[in-house]
Design an enzyme around this catalytic site. Structure first.
Site, PDB file in Angstrom:
ATOM      1  N   CYS A 295      10.868 -56.392 -24.983  1.00 37.82           N
ATOM      2  CA  CYS A 295      11.618 -55.769 -23.902  1.00 37.82           C
ATOM      3  C   CYS A 295      12.488 -54.677 -24.518  1.00 37.82           C
ATOM      4  O   CYS A 295      13.135 -54.899 -25.530  1.00 37.82           O
ATOM      5  CB  CYS A 295      12.502 -56.779 -23.180  1.00 37.82           C
ATOM      6  SG  CYS A 295      11.592 -58.051 -22.310  1.00 37.82           S
TER       7      CYS A 295
ATOM      8  N   SER B 272      12.374 -61.408 -26.529  1.00 36.02           N
ATOM      9  CA  SER B 272      11.025 -61.086 -26.971  1.00 36.02           C
ATOM     10  C   SER B 272      10.457 -62.213 -27.816  1.00 36.02           C
ATOM     11  O   SER B 272      11.190 -63.054 -28.335  1.00 36.02           O
ATOM     12  CB  SER B 272      11.032 -59.781 -27.773  1.00 36.02           C
ATOM     13  OG  SER B 272      11.643 -58.751 -27.028  1.00 36.02           O
TER      14      SER B 272
ATOM     15  N   HIS C  33      -2.253 -68.374 -32.101  1.00 32.80           N
ATOM     16  CA  HIS C  33      -3.000 -69.626 -32.019  1.00 32.80           C
ATOM     17  C   HIS C  33      -4.380 -69.378 -32.642  1.00 32.80           C
ATOM     18  O   HIS C  33      -4.967 -68.318 -32.438  1.00 32.80           O
ATOM     19  CB  HIS C  33      -3.165 -70.098 -30.574  1.00 32.80           C
ATOM     20  CG  HIS C  33      -1.888 -70.203 -29.814  1.00 32.80           C
ATOM     21  ND1 HIS C  33      -1.014 -71.250 -29.969  1.00 32.80           N
ATOM     22  CD2 HIS C  33      -1.325 -69.369 -28.903  1.00 32.80           C
ATOM     23  CE1 HIS C  33       0.027 -71.070 -29.174  1.00 32.80           C
ATOM     24  NE2 HIS C  33      -0.131 -69.925 -28.526  1.00 32.80           N
TER      25      HIS C  33
END
Length: 269
Positions: free
Chosen positions: A144, A116, A121
């Site tokens: 996951c 994971s 950003h």
């Protein structure tokens, strides 16, 4: 009488991938070229790589993850990025724990995670002519296993001053039970809004676009209240003439509506 949920016995690991994409926008008006640059510098300082790393580390704590690796970078002339690789922690229960309720602010949870990651950003920018400056932060949380990254959504919204919030959530793949039956989602969800605190959703106009048969969920939020003082950077309200105030309001509102609806609009709006 409500029957308790049956324990779902899986054949091996829970292979579902749950991805949350979270975009926030902060809008302001900076009157001069110097003030626009000061706004960019301010955003770069407030949301630098170190601050973003702390926010994402808190997210990892909320969803119960071990931080394996952190890569962070501030950019020239502006912007920053952080990527965190996370792995599983001990499992408290065999049952998925993803109720349709807001997550903590923050409160540590232990859950099953593997392969994971969490990324962010930032994109500060300004319009050279209109005085409008916009800051966007894109955050992706992918897990996951049993827990959903929606547990971190409430915390993320409170970590940024957001005029617009755009959220996408998708569950991919399938997990197989011991009888061979495929399960394409392991928790109930009718709207992303159910995972956000009511005092937060009350502050926003909201639109949902959901494709339930594909396990795709989309929510957009637009701040209801509009106080000009909250959108001026380097300029006081009293420094603006009445006509200029109306012009600034129209530019700010048009910028927000264009982002919210994803299309350019008439300058008469």
């Amino acid at each position: 009488m409500i029957k308790p949920l049956q324990k779902l016995r899986l054949q091996g690991f829970n292979n579902l991938t749950k991805s949350l994409s979270f975009n926030i926008y902060d809008i302001c008006y900076a009157r001069t070229k110097e003030e626009r640059q000061e706004y960019i510098d301010y955003i770069d300082e407030v949301y630098n790589a170190a601050r973003l790393t702390q926010i994402l580390t808190d997210v990892a704590d909320i969803i119960g993850a071990n931080v394996l690796n952190i890569a962070s970078q501030d950019y020239e002339p502006q912007g920053a990025s952080v990527t965190i690789l996370i792995s599983e922690e001990p499992v408290l229960t065999e049952e998925p724990r993803n109720p349709q309720a807001p997550g903590p602010l923050p409160e540590t949870l232990l859950a099953h995670l593997d392969k994971s990651h969490i990324t962010v950003h930032t994109y500060p920018e300004s319009h050279p002519d209109s005085g409008i400056s916009t800051f966007r932060a894109d955050i992706d949380v992918s897990t996951c296993g049993k827990i959903s990254p929606l547990r971190a959504l409430n915390f993320l919204i409170h970590s940024f001053d957001s005029d617009i919030v755009i959220i996408d959530y998708r569950v991919r793949g399938f997990t197989r039970d011991v009888k061979g039956k495929k399960h394409y989602i392991d928790h109930k969800i009718s709207s992303i809004q159910n995972f956000i605190a009511r005092d937060t959703t009350d502050r926003y106009h909201a639109i949902d676009v959901n494709v339930y048969q594909e396990n795709i969920f989309h929510t957009k939020l637009l701040l209801k209240d509009f106080d000009l003082d909250n959108y001026l950077f380097g300029t006081a309200r009293e420094d603006l003439k009445p006509a200029e105030k109306e012009m600034v309001k129209k530019r700010l509102r048009r910028e927000m509506l264009e982002i919210y609806y994803g299309k350019n609009m008439s300058h008469t709006i």
